[in-house]
Write a protein that holds these residues in place. Structure first.
Motif, mmCIF file in Angstrom:
data_model
loop_
_atom_site.group_PDB
_atom_site.id
_atom_site.type_symbol
_atom_site.label_atom_id
_atom_site.label_comp_id
_atom_site.label_asym_id
_atom_site.label_seq_id
_atom_site.Cartn_x
_atom_site.Cartn_y
_atom_site.Cartn_z
ATOM 1 N N LEU A 174 -5.872 -1.977 10.251
ATOM 2 C CA LEU A 174 -7.141 -2.183 10.951
ATOM 3 C C LEU A 174 -8.242 -2.687 10.024
ATOM 4 N N SER A 175 -8.175 -2.317 8.756
ATOM 5 C CA SER A 175 -9.249 -2.690 7.827
ATOM 6 C C SER A 175 -9.034 -4.044 7.154
ATOM 7 N N HIS A 210 0.805 -1.220 0.000
ATOM 8 C CA HIS A 210 0.000 0.000 0.000
ATOM 9 C C HIS A 210 0.843 1.277 0.000
ATOM 10 N N ASP A 229 -0.898 7.363 9.639
ATOM 11 C CA ASP A 229 -2.340 7.160 9.807
ATOM 12 C C ASP A 229 -2.896 6.212 8.747
ATOM 13 N N ASP A 230 -2.391 6.310 7.519
ATOM 14 C CA ASP A 230 -2.826 5.396 6.462
ATOM 15 C C ASP A 230 -2.403 3.970 6.784
ATOM 16 N N GLN A 254 -6.643 -2.132 17.576
ATOM 17 C CA GLN A 254 -5.780 -0.947 17.621
ATOM 18 C C GLN A 254 -4.454 -1.224 18.336
ATOM 19 N N THR A 290 -1.990 2.678 9.733
ATOM 20 C CA THR A 290 -2.895 2.208 10.783
ATOM 21 C C THR A 290 -4.232 1.790 10.188
ATOM 22 N N ASP A 291 -4.780 2.614 9.297
ATOM 23 C CA ASP A 291 -6.066 2.300 8.660
ATOM 24 C C ASP A 291 -5.986 1.019 7.848
ATOM 25 N N VAL A 292 -4.907 0.845 7.091
ATOM 26 C CA VAL A 292 -4.734 -0.353 6.265
ATOM 27 C C VAL A 292 -4.727 -1.597 7.148
#
Length: 90
Positions: free
Chosen positions: A49-50, A25, A42-43, A58, A45-47
């Motif tokens: 978590l999703s 990513h 932040d991206d 988290q 972390t989002d990747v």
């Protein structure tokens, strides 16, 4: 990722899977600002978590990112994570 010639200590498989996912990513290197792959913290972390296969919480994400930074898989510049290894190893 840590092989016979890799000086970094090995990581658990699930953290290496996080690394591979983040590399896939990350923005590719360019000839301008970044000469390495980059992903915003932040991206990242989002990747993580999703991703339904990893199914991380988290605290798991924070732990994985900390280990990847401490072991030298990434280095942090401001809010970016930069891949320390060449793109072909990701």
């Amino acid at each position: 990722m840590a092989g016979i010639t890799d000086p970094r200590p090995p990581l658990p498989e699930w953290i290496r899977e996080c690394y591979d996912l983040l590399c896939s990513h990350a923005d590719p290197p360019d000839n301008g600002k970044a000469a390495v792959q980059v992903i915003e913290y932040d991206d990242a972390t989002d990747v993580l978590l999703s991703d339904s296969e990893l199914a991380l919480e988290q605290r798991d994400v924070e732990y994985a990112l900390t280990r990847l930074l401490e072991r030298g898989y990434f280095y942090e510049v401001e809010d970016e994570l930069r891949v320390t290894s060449p793109e072909e190893q990701c």
